[in-house]
Motif scaffolding. Sequence first.
Motif, PDB file in Angstrom:
ATOM      1  N   UNK A  43       9.691  -3.673   3.043  1.00 41.08           N
ATOM      2  CA  UNK A  43       8.606  -2.583   2.584  1.00 41.08           C
ATOM      3  C   UNK A  43       7.522  -3.125   1.629  1.00 41.08           C
ATOM      4  N   UNK A  44       8.140  -4.248   0.746  1.00 42.45           N
ATOM      5  CA  UNK A  44       7.250  -4.792   0.100  1.00 42.45           C
ATOM      6  C   UNK A  44       6.224  -5.605   0.752  1.00 42.45           C
ATOM      7  N   UNK A  45       6.690  -6.214   1.707  1.00 46.98           N
ATOM      8  CA  UNK A  45       5.688  -6.989   2.453  1.00 46.98           C
ATOM      9  C   UNK A  45       4.648  -6.014   3.344  1.00 46.98           C
ATOM     10  N   UNK A  54       4.425 -15.923   3.860  1.00 43.52           N
ATOM     11  CA  UNK A  54       4.427 -15.429   2.341  1.00 43.52           C
ATOM     12  C   UNK A  54       5.727 -14.534   2.356  1.00 43.52           C
ATOM     13  N   UNK A  55       6.026 -13.600   3.214  1.00 40.41           N
ATOM     14  CA  UNK A  55       7.014 -12.643   3.059  1.00 40.41           C
ATOM     15  C   UNK A  55       8.225 -13.295   2.810  1.00 40.41           C
ATOM     16  N   UNK A  61      12.028 -15.412  -3.758  1.00 43.08           N
ATOM     17  CA  UNK A  61      11.547 -15.314  -5.279  1.00 43.08           C
ATOM     18  C   UNK A  61      12.526 -13.915  -5.834  1.00 43.08           C
ATOM     19  N   UNK A  62      12.434 -13.062  -4.798  1.00 43.11           N
ATOM     20  CA  UNK A  62      13.149 -11.759  -5.242  1.00 43.11           C
ATOM     21  C   UNK A  62      14.447 -11.799  -5.455  1.00 43.11           C
ATOM     22  N   UNK A  63      15.273 -12.835  -4.599  1.00 47.92           N
ATOM     23  CA  UNK A  63      16.557 -13.089  -4.513  1.00 47.92           C
ATOM     24  C   UNK A  63      17.019 -13.714  -6.037  1.00 47.92           C
ATOM     25  N   UNK A 103      -3.249  -8.699  -3.992  1.00 54.43           N
ATOM     26  CA  UNK A 103      -1.451  -8.369  -3.759  1.00 54.43           C
ATOM     27  C   UNK A 103      -0.874  -8.460  -4.966  1.00 54.43           C
ATOM     28  N   UNK A 104      -1.281  -9.490  -5.816  1.00 52.01           N
ATOM     29  CA  UNK A 104      -0.426  -9.581  -7.261  1.00 52.01           C
ATOM     30  C   UNK A 104      -0.802  -8.306  -8.094  1.00 52.01           C
ATOM     31  N   UNK A 105      -2.015  -7.821  -8.151  1.00 55.59           N
ATOM     32  CA  UNK A 105      -2.074  -6.466  -9.089  1.00 55.59           C
ATOM     33  C   UNK A 105      -1.209  -5.342  -8.632  1.00 55.59           C
TER      34      UNK A 105
END
Length: 122
Positions: A43-45, A54-55, A61-63, A103-105
């Motif tokens: 969902x984030x991707x 990148x996904x 990174x999320x893990x 994307x970062x924002x």
Amino acid sequence: MKKIVLTLVAVLSLTSAFAEDANSTSANNVEAAKYEININSKSLARTLGLDYYTANNVELVNKDFSNDMQKAASLTGQDRARAFKKAINRNLSYMHRLLDEDQYREYVKLLNVTLNNRGLND
């Protein structure tokens, strides 16, 4: 008759002692549950419009972020606050390297909403 009364008193005493431990444990579990972060990477991707490469990196990174938050949950007081800030800063620095500015924002907005909903933002 005395044996029955004494047995009841003993059972009630043990039950109340176990219930007290259960209440304190459940309070700690509720506090620790606030730090449990499970991010749906797909969902984030999709929300951020990420490509496959990148996904996958964002998922890794999320893990790491989830593990850092679990470590913070196991601590108390100032140590927990320091570990929490360190986990957030580490996650944001990695995401800043992976994502473009838009994307970062958007990611920062989503993270802030998540932390606010869990009651973790100052």
